[in-house]
Design a protein around this motif. Structure first.
Motif, PDB file in Angstrom:
ATOM      1  N   ALA A 168      -6.897 -22.921  84.883  1.00 52.14           N
ATOM      2  CA  ALA A 168      -6.308 -22.623  85.978  1.00 52.14           C
ATOM      3  C   ALA A 168      -5.113 -23.435  86.157  1.00 52.14           C
ATOM      4  N   MET A 169      -5.015 -24.683  85.801  1.00 51.53           N
ATOM      5  CA  MET A 169      -3.957 -25.452  85.709  1.00 51.53           C
ATOM      6  C   MET A 169      -2.584 -24.875  84.774  1.00 51.53           C
ATOM      7  N   MET A 170      -3.082 -24.384  83.777  1.00 47.65           N
ATOM      8  CA  MET A 170      -2.046 -23.610  82.800  1.00 47.65           C
ATOM      9  C   MET A 170      -1.377 -22.448  83.361  1.00 47.65           C
ATOM     10  N   THR A 171      -2.217 -21.678  84.043  1.00 43.74           N
ATOM     11  CA  THR A 171      -1.868 -20.257  84.495  1.00 43.74           C
ATOM     12  C   THR A 171      -0.823 -20.476  85.563  1.00 43.74           C
ATOM     13  N   GLU A 172      -1.277 -21.719  86.428  1.00 46.61           N
ATOM     14  CA  GLU A 172      -0.254 -22.001  87.421  1.00 46.61           C
ATOM     15  C   GLU A 172       1.064 -22.359  87.123  1.00 46.61           C
ATOM     16  N   GLN A 173       0.942 -23.287  85.860  1.00 46.99           N
ATOM     17  CA  GLN A 173       2.173 -23.774  85.396  1.00 46.99           C
ATOM     18  C   GLN A 173       2.999 -22.567  84.851  1.00 46.99           C
ATOM     19  N   ILE A 174       2.346 -21.517  84.207  1.00 49.56           N
ATOM     20  CA  ILE A 174       3.012 -20.428  83.669  1.00 49.56           C
ATOM     21  C   ILE A 174       3.602 -19.743  84.935  1.00 49.56           C
ATOM     22  N   GLU A 175       2.911 -19.381  85.881  1.00 47.85           N
ATOM     23  CA  GLU A 175       3.377 -18.464  87.057  1.00 47.85           C
ATOM     24  C   GLU A 175       4.446 -19.333  87.638  1.00 47.85           C
ATOM     25  N   ARG A 176       4.422 -20.860  87.870  1.00 51.23           N
ATOM     26  CA  ARG A 176       5.684 -21.649  88.354  1.00 51.23           C
ATOM     27  C   ARG A 176       6.850 -21.296  87.634  1.00 51.23           C
ATOM     28  N   ASP A 177       6.508 -21.366  86.253  1.00 50.10           N
ATOM     29  CA  ASP A 177       8.088 -21.243  85.346  1.00 50.10           C
ATOM     30  C   ASP A 177       8.665 -19.998  85.197  1.00 50.10           C
ATOM     31  N   LEU A 178       7.565 -18.989  85.210  1.00 46.57           N
ATOM     32  CA  LEU A 178       8.258 -17.706  84.977  1.00 46.57           C
ATOM     33  C   LEU A 178       8.780 -17.082  86.383  1.00 46.57           C
ATOM     34  N   SER A 180      10.843 -19.044  87.874  1.00 46.24           N
ATOM     35  CA  SER A 180      12.201 -19.600  87.872  1.00 46.24           C
ATOM     36  C   SER A 180      12.868 -18.702  87.026  1.00 46.24           C
ATOM     37  N   GLY A 181      12.661 -17.742  86.670  1.00 41.75           N
ATOM     38  CA  GLY A 181      13.620 -16.795  85.853  1.00 41.75           C
ATOM     39  C   GLY A 181      14.199 -17.422  84.300  1.00 41.75           C
ATOM     40  N   ARG A 182      15.278 -17.282  84.241  1.00 47.16           N
ATOM     41  CA  ARG A 182      15.959 -17.634  83.001  1.00 47.16           C
ATOM     42  C   ARG A 182      15.860 -19.199  82.738  1.00 47.16           C
ATOM     43  N   SER A 183      15.779 -19.948  83.801  1.00 49.42           N
ATOM     44  CA  SER A 183      15.677 -21.416  83.584  1.00 49.42           C
ATOM     45  C   SER A 183      14.356 -21.872  83.318  1.00 49.42           C
ATOM     46  N   GLY A 184      13.316 -20.992  83.447  1.00 45.55           N
ATOM     47  CA  GLY A 184      11.953 -21.483  83.213  1.00 45.55           C
ATOM     48  C   GLY A 184      11.106 -20.722  82.064  1.00 45.55           C
ATOM     49  N   PHE A 185      11.768 -19.750  81.613  1.00 43.98           N
ATOM     50  CA  PHE A 185      11.033 -18.991  80.582  1.00 43.98           C
ATOM     51  C   PHE A 185      10.642 -19.506  79.226  1.00 43.98           C
ATOM     52  N   HIS A 186      11.532 -20.636  78.806  1.00 42.04           N
ATOM     53  CA  HIS A 186      11.029 -21.452  77.546  1.00 42.04           C
ATOM     54  C   HIS A 186      10.098 -22.114  77.756  1.00 42.04           C
ATOM     55  N   ALA A 187       9.778 -22.804  78.957  1.00 40.29           N
ATOM     56  CA  ALA A 187       8.851 -23.714  79.423  1.00 40.29           C
ATOM     57  C   ALA A 187       7.495 -22.764  79.413  1.00 40.29           C
ATOM     58  N   ALA A 188       7.513 -21.721  80.027  1.00 38.87           N
ATOM     59  CA  ALA A 188       6.550 -20.871  80.293  1.00 38.87           C
ATOM     60  C   ALA A 188       6.048 -20.485  78.772  1.00 38.87           C
ATOM     61  N   ARG A 189       7.035 -20.160  77.928  1.00 36.82           N
ATOM     62  CA  ARG A 189       6.559 -19.590  76.476  1.00 36.82           C
ATOM     63  C   ARG A 189       5.779 -20.539  75.727  1.00 36.82           C
ATOM     64  N   LEU A 213      -6.111 -12.651  75.567  1.00 43.39           N
ATOM     65  CA  LEU A 213      -5.472 -13.030  74.390  1.00 43.39           C
ATOM     66  C   LEU A 213      -4.214 -12.205  73.928  1.00 43.39           C
ATOM     67  N   ALA A 214      -4.594 -10.839  74.085  1.00 44.44           N
ATOM     68  CA  ALA A 214      -3.667  -9.704  73.835  1.00 44.44           C
ATOM     69  C   ALA A 214      -2.475  -9.801  74.783  1.00 44.44           C
ATOM     70  N   ASP A 215      -2.789  -9.941  76.154  1.00 39.62           N
ATOM     71  CA  ASP A 215      -1.663 -10.269  77.094  1.00 39.62           C
ATOM     72  C   ASP A 215      -0.814 -11.434  76.699  1.00 39.62           C
ATOM     73  N   LEU A 216      -1.334 -12.344  76.567  1.00 40.08           N
ATOM     74  CA  LEU A 216      -0.793 -13.796  76.184  1.00 40.08           C
ATOM     75  C   LEU A 216       0.011 -13.515  75.003  1.00 40.08           C
ATOM     76  N   LYS A 217      -0.468 -12.943  73.803  1.00 45.60           N
ATOM     77  CA  LYS A 217       0.361 -12.727  72.649  1.00 45.60           C
ATOM     78  C   LYS A 217       1.709 -11.979  73.063  1.00 45.60           C
ATOM     79  N   THR A 218       1.437 -10.913  73.767  1.00 42.80           N
ATOM     80  CA  THR A 218       2.597 -10.021  74.078  1.00 42.80           C
ATOM     81  C   THR A 218       3.472 -10.996  74.915  1.00 42.80           C
ATOM     82  N   VAL A 219       2.921 -11.715  75.758  1.00 42.60           N
ATOM     83  CA  VAL A 219       4.114 -12.480  76.729  1.00 42.60           C
ATOM     84  C   VAL A 219       4.728 -13.344  75.659  1.00 42.60           C
TER      85      VAL A 219
END
Length: 321
Positions: A168-178, A180-189, A213-219
């Motif tokens: 839950a914590m990690m998906t929330e961080q991914i959602e937050r970083d994504l 943020s657009g271009r400023s957050g995509f590296h942290a999301a990766r 896993l398949a969707d995470l690999k694509t992202v």
């Protein structure tokens, strides 16, 4: 993909867990998984030592299994104790192997530039210079002993609660970083990669992990390609220096001011770098538009899978009580 060669090992991790592992202390379960991944890493290390000259993927596979191990060490540090000196040596090994991999990525991008007629000449010249300046052959050093010796901390929460909170914590961080657009995509990766390695061992107990896993690999692949282009742009200053260093000796070898030849040399390098920056910008913008088009559906599936996984964890843990 080469990275998937290690998935067979990751899938076996859950088989080493007891049937009631979900209700066991998180530290005890995480320690089992760390020991299993440490064994996988050691096999990758042995293969690298034996076959690095014959297997071009040996280094890549080693780095992947090292990342898997270090991610689990990082995520479980609140429930598992490990040997600090070994963690430091693992970190040093990761750093020592990074320049070799980064060099390969930049060469791949230069090969892409070379397929563009306008950039073929400068790409070929930089490719030649890159080969001359490639990282010196590094003899990676690592002693597999002493090992990490993972041991559970006292009084840790049941594994199902700990694992669900991590997801839950990690998906929330991914959602937050994504968001943020271009400023957050590296942290999301980075978070996407860590979440992927976290849930891999749960492949067999929970069917929903497959699609997740398949969707995470694509992202991860999309964001990784975008990040590579950002790093490529950061290298343009270095490439300009390489080109000048390569071209200046000729006019400077002749007597006199050589004002015009020197001016032409600088202007030529300037134009070459402008071509490369234009290529990078066009590639990044096109890829970013494609990513923004695909992102909503990917995120929707990912968060829905997260909810199903947490639900399955709750259901399985309830049945075990």
């Amino acid at each position: 993909m080469p990275e998937d060669r290690g998935m067979g090992q990751a899938k076996k991790h859950a088989r080493q867990l007891d049937a009631d592992f979900l209700t066991q202390p998180a530290g005890e379960v995480a320690a089992v998984l760390i020991r299993a991944q440490q064994a996988v890493f050691r096999r990758a290390w042995a293969h690298y030592l034996e076959a690095a000259d014959d297997d071009p993927e040996a280094l890549h596979d080693l780095r992947v299994e090292l990342r898997r191990l270090r991610v689990w060490l990082r995520l479980s540090r609140d429930v598992v104790r490990t040997r600090k000196s070994t963690r430091r040596r693992l970190k040093a090994l990761a750093r020592a192997s990074s320049p070799m991999r980064d060099h390969e990525v930049m060469l791949e991008l230069l090969d892409r530039v070379a397929r563009d007629a306008d950039g073929a000449d400068v790409a070929a010249r930089i490719r030649r210079l890159a080969d001359e300046r490639q990282p010196a052959g590094v003899d990676l050093a690592f002693d597999v002993k002493p090992g990490l010796k993972p041991r559970a901390r006292k009084g840790t929460t049941p594994f199902d609660r700990w694992f669900a909170s991590q997801v839950a914590m990690m998906t929330e961080q991914i959602e937050r970083d994504l968001s943020s657009g271009r400023s957050g995509f590296h942290a999301a990766r980075i978070q996407v990669k860590h979440l992927r390695y976290l849930i891999e061992p749960m492949h067999e107990p929970f069917a929903v992990v497959d699609s997740m896993l398949a969707d995470l690999k694509t992202v991860q692949d999309w964001l990784g390609d975008l990040h590579d282009l950002v790093v490529f742009r950061a290298h343009l200053a270095d490439y300009a220096g390489w080109l000048l260093t390569d071209a200046l000796p000729a006019p400077l070898a002749r007597p006199g001011k050589q004002a015009r030849p020197l001016s032409q040399t600088f202007a030529g390098v300037r134009d070459d770098i402008i071509r490369l920056s234009a290529w990078q910008d066009a590639q990044f913008e096109a890829m970013w538009r494609d990513w923004e088009t695909r992102r909503p559906a990917l995120e929707k599936r990912l968060y829905a899978a997260r909810n199903r996984l947490v639900g399955e964890l709750d259901k399985a843990a309830g049945a075990a009580d």
